[in-house]
Design an enzyme around this catalytic site. Structure first.
Site, PDB file in Angstrom:
ATOM      1  N   ILE A  61     -64.560 -17.324  23.815  1.00  0.00           N
ATOM      2  CA  ILE A  61     -63.842 -16.480  22.859  1.00  0.00           C
ATOM      3  C   ILE A  61     -62.928 -17.355  22.001  1.00  0.00           C
ATOM      4  O   ILE A  61     -61.705 -17.360  22.154  1.00  0.00           O
ATOM      5  CB  ILE A  61     -63.030 -15.373  23.569  1.00  0.00           C
ATOM      6  CG1 ILE A  61     -63.907 -14.593  24.541  1.00  0.00           C
ATOM      7  CG2 ILE A  61     -62.415 -14.430  22.531  1.00  0.00           C
ATOM      8  CD1 ILE A  61     -63.180 -13.503  25.303  1.00  0.00           C
ATOM      9  N   PRO A  62     -63.516 -18.143  21.094  1.00  0.00           N
ATOM     10  CA  PRO A  62     -62.677 -18.935  20.193  1.00  0.00           C
ATOM     11  C   PRO A  62     -61.931 -17.999  19.241  1.00  0.00           C
ATOM     12  O   PRO A  62     -62.421 -16.912  18.922  1.00  0.00           O
ATOM     13  CB  PRO A  62     -63.690 -19.807  19.444  1.00  0.00           C
ATOM     14  CG  PRO A  62     -64.962 -19.040  19.506  1.00  0.00           C
ATOM     15  CD  PRO A  62     -64.934 -18.287  20.808  1.00  0.00           C
ATOM     16  N   HIS A  63     -60.742 -18.417  18.831  1.00  0.00           N
ATOM     17  CA  HIS A  63     -59.956 -17.543  17.961  1.00  0.00           C
ATOM     18  C   HIS A  63     -58.972 -18.339  17.123  1.00  0.00           C
ATOM     19  O   HIS A  63     -58.578 -19.442  17.484  1.00  0.00           O
ATOM     20  CB  HIS A  63     -59.223 -16.477  18.776  1.00  0.00           C
ATOM     21  CG  HIS A  63     -58.464 -17.014  19.938  1.00  0.00           C
ATOM     22  ND1 HIS A  63     -59.075 -17.361  21.127  1.00  0.00           N
ATOM     23  CD2 HIS A  63     -57.154 -17.273  20.103  1.00  0.00           C
ATOM     24  CE1 HIS A  63     -58.158 -17.808  21.982  1.00  0.00           C
ATOM     25  NE2 HIS A  63     -56.991 -17.774  21.376  1.00  0.00           N
ATOM     26  N   GLY A  64     -58.608 -17.740  16.007  1.00  0.00           N
ATOM     27  CA  GLY A  64     -57.648 -18.364  15.114  1.00  0.00           C
ATOM     28  C   GLY A  64     -56.794 -17.308  14.429  1.00  0.00           C
ATOM     29  O   GLY A  64     -57.296 -16.260  14.025  1.00  0.00           O
ATOM     30  N   LEU A  99     -62.724 -14.462  17.252  1.00  0.00           N
ATOM     31  CA  LEU A  99     -61.733 -13.569  16.672  1.00  0.00           C
ATOM     32  C   LEU A  99     -60.962 -14.268  15.571  1.00  0.00           C
ATOM     33  O   LEU A  99     -60.610 -15.438  15.703  1.00  0.00           O
ATOM     34  CB  LEU A  99     -60.722 -13.126  17.731  1.00  0.00           C
ATOM     35  CG  LEU A  99     -61.128 -12.059  18.741  1.00  0.00           C
ATOM     36  CD1 LEU A  99     -62.314 -12.460  19.567  1.00  0.00           C
ATOM     37  CD2 LEU A  99     -59.957 -11.728  19.616  1.00  0.00           C
TER      38      LEU A  99
END
Length: 151
Positions: A61-64, A99
């Site tokens: 779940i990579p996110h920024g 996300l």
């Protein structure tokens, strides 16, 4: 909507997590969710370098959170072949839920989305259906309630 058909990729072929991040960011850019794709990608890579977003069970779940995000989104990729996501452990993943949320989001929408997503990812039947999906529409039907998360 947090997720739509243009943010879902089925049987994606990538060689590593950075290529996957770029691919999903491109989808978000095409869907007009980003004002600056490269800034968003940099933010996601920086977060990934701090602590891997490998959640186990073949999921990342990579996110920024950055001003380069115009509207919150979830981009989903079901990989054709698993890739190593966490170089330290050698952990492989085959599902990515990326996300993006604006830096100025006062209601912490990214935490609301992440919490709801994490709850769903605990459901073995949900994961089985996502992993066997052949079309983006099939994946989308499992996110009906997620698209109504307020932002």
């Amino acid at each position: 909507m947090i997720i739509d058909k243009g943010l879902v990729e089925v049987n994606l072929e990538v060689k590593d997590k950075y290529e996957a991040i770029e691919w999903l960011a491109n989808l978000a850019g095409v869907e007009n969710r980003l004002s600056d794709r490269s800034v968003f990608c940099q933010k996601v890579r920086e977060r990934e370098e701090q602590v891997s977003t490998d959640m186990g069970f073949g999921i990342a779940i990579p996110h920024g959170k950055t001003d380069a995000v115009k509207d919150p989104f979830v981009a989903v990729a079901k990989l054709r072949d698993p890739i190593i996501w966490n170089e330290e452990t050698g952990s492989k993943i085959d599902l990515i839920f990326m996300l993006g949320s604006p830096a100025t989001s006062e209601d912490n929408v990214h935490l609301v989305i992440m919490s709801e997503l994490a709850r769903r990812l605990m459901d073995d039947e949900f994961l089985k259906e996502i992993r066997t999906a052949e079309r983006p529409e099939t994946i989308l039907k499992y996110f009906d309630n997620l698209v109504s998360v307020p932002y």
